[in-house]
Design a protein around this motif. Structure first.
Motif, PDB file in Angstrom:
ATOM      1  N   PRO A  67       0.832  -1.213   0.000  1.00  0.00           N
ATOM      2  CA  PRO A  67       0.000   0.000   0.000  1.00  0.00           C
ATOM      3  C   PRO A  67       0.862   1.256   0.000  1.00  0.00           C
ATOM      4  O   PRO A  67       1.982   1.264   0.518  1.00  0.00           O
ATOM      5  CB  PRO A  67      -0.792  -0.133   1.294  1.00  0.00           C
ATOM      6  CG  PRO A  67       0.026  -1.020   2.169  1.00  0.00           C
ATOM      7  CD  PRO A  67       0.717  -1.985   1.249  1.00  0.00           C
ATOM      8  N   GLN A 128      -4.208  -0.493   5.641  1.00  0.00           N
ATOM      9  CA  GLN A 128      -3.201  -0.853   4.642  1.00  0.00           C
ATOM     10  C   GLN A 128      -3.452  -2.256   4.086  1.00  0.00           C
ATOM     11  O   GLN A 128      -3.186  -2.518   2.912  1.00  0.00           O
ATOM     12  CB  GLN A 128      -1.814  -0.742   5.250  1.00  0.00           C
ATOM     13  CG  GLN A 128      -1.441   0.691   5.601  1.00  0.00           C
ATOM     14  CD  GLN A 128      -0.067   0.804   6.219  1.00  0.00           C
ATOM     15  OE1 GLN A 128       0.950   0.641   5.548  1.00  0.00           O
ATOM     16  NE2 GLN A 128      -0.027   1.068   7.517  1.00  0.00           N
ATOM     17  N   ALA A 131      -5.853  -2.034   1.290  1.00  0.00           N
ATOM     18  CA  ALA A 131      -5.247  -1.469   0.077  1.00  0.00           C
ATOM     19  C   ALA A 131      -4.507  -2.534  -0.723  1.00  0.00           C
ATOM     20  O   ALA A 131      -4.383  -2.419  -1.952  1.00  0.00           O
ATOM     21  CB  ALA A 131      -4.310  -0.322   0.448  1.00  0.00           C
TER      22      ALA A 131
END
Length: 335
Positions: A67, A128, A131
């Motif tokens: 990410p 994260q 992502a």
């Protein structure tokens, strides 16, 4: 509800006709008895499947890349409180050769008992993590209690932070897919995310009623959904503070506007996940909402996780997050 570490009245519709405080107190007692008898998990749990935090494919979504933190953005006039963090998928894996690739967006709301000093940093790992599955993750802060928040400011901030999603494009260097905006929240953030999912059902003049960015789904981890019931439980003074110091008897319309249970059913999935070992928001406090989800046929999943406590959802390596992530990604359109 403890704080997380590292972690003018508006025009209102008539109050609901159904009895509220007494009825829900009785329902709470009944739920407590059912829980003690061991029947609650059997009747309300809908498994969403197995999985671990390092699963390479979840609900058809592959995991790839690292990410990218696009930094902190200010979305309102208060540069201290009306900010947010933005994580986007790895361009090397997810851009498809485009300078401005299109990504679904998850708007994630943190807990912390709605307090002004709370922040979303304890959710950074799971933001994260999402992502890595090709989603942009917007993690806004909001004005809270012991600050300029409460009713209606906290609610308006949550709505405005969602409305800011189209503006993420420049700093995020991607195109937000406005047909794929999904809400995620934990604890107080679960309440706010679920409330925000029903903004299109609010009457004119209510905070959040002017929504133009509509959610495709909402996933709540250890949330709270019925503020009338919560105001009558231990810790109800916190709910009263959120509601500007008034009780449900003082202003039933305000509690109606702020309680997700009073917007059901929604036309989008509501994924409600709760730990049976949660001693901050015990499962009895959400029983009525879970029953209402089932009774109205609202899409989404309900899952009660044995042995899971209130703070277990932010562990990116834990199975509670794996369950919540699966529920969320199952609502996201094609990878």
């Amino acid at each position: 509800m403890p704080k997380h570490k590292a972690a003018p009245a508006v025009p209102s519709p008539p109050a609901k006709d159904r009895p509220r405080v007494l009825t829900r107190r009785n329902a709470l007692r009944g739920a407590a008895g059912l829980l003690a008898g061991g029947g609650l998990a059997l009747t309300l749990t809908t498994p969403v499947g197995t999985g671990t935090a390092d699963s390479q494919v979840v609900a058809g979504h592959r995991r790839a890349g690292q990410p990218v933190d696009r930094g902190r953005l200010t979305w309102g006039e208060d540069e201290e409180r009306q900010t947010g963090w933005l994580f986007v998928p790895d361009p090397a894996e997810w851009s498809g050769g485009e300078a401005q690739p299109e990504h679904p967006v998850v708007v994630m709301f943190h807990g912390g008992s709605w307090h002004d000093e709370s922040d979303p940093s304890y959710l950074a790992d799971i933001a994260q993590d999402l992502a890595r599955y090709g989603l942009a993750v917007w993690v806004p802060t909001y004005r809270g209690l012991d600050g300029p928040g409460g009713w209606p400011a906290t609610f308006q901030d949550v709505s405005d932070a969602i409305e800011f999603v189209p503006e993420l494009a420049d700093q995020g260097r991607f195109r937000p897919d406005l047909s794929q905006v999904h809400l995620l929240g934990h604890s107080a953030g679960g309440h706010l995310a679920t409330w925000a999912a029903g903004r299109d059902k609010l009457p004119p003049g209510a905070p959040g009623a002017d929504a133009t960015v509509n959610a495709r789904s909402v996933t709540s981890m250890a949330g709270l959904y019925d503020l009338v019931l919560a105001e009558n439980l231990d810790g109800g003074d916190l709910v009263r503070s959120l509601m500007g110091g008034v009780t449900p008897e003082d202003d039933p319309q305000r509690y109606d506007l702020a309680s997700p249970i009073d917007r059901l059913p929604l036309e989008i999935p509501i994924n409600a996940l709760h730990g049976l070992a949660d001693d901050v928001i015990p499962v009895e406090a959400v029983q009525g909402f879970l029953d209402e989800l089932r009774a109205t046929g609202n899409p989404g999943i309900v899952e009660l996780l044995p042995g899971v406590g209130h703070g277990d959802w932010s562990d990116v390596f834990g199975w509670p997050w794996a369950r919540a992530r699966l529920a969320l990604l199952d609502c996201v359109g094609g990878p």
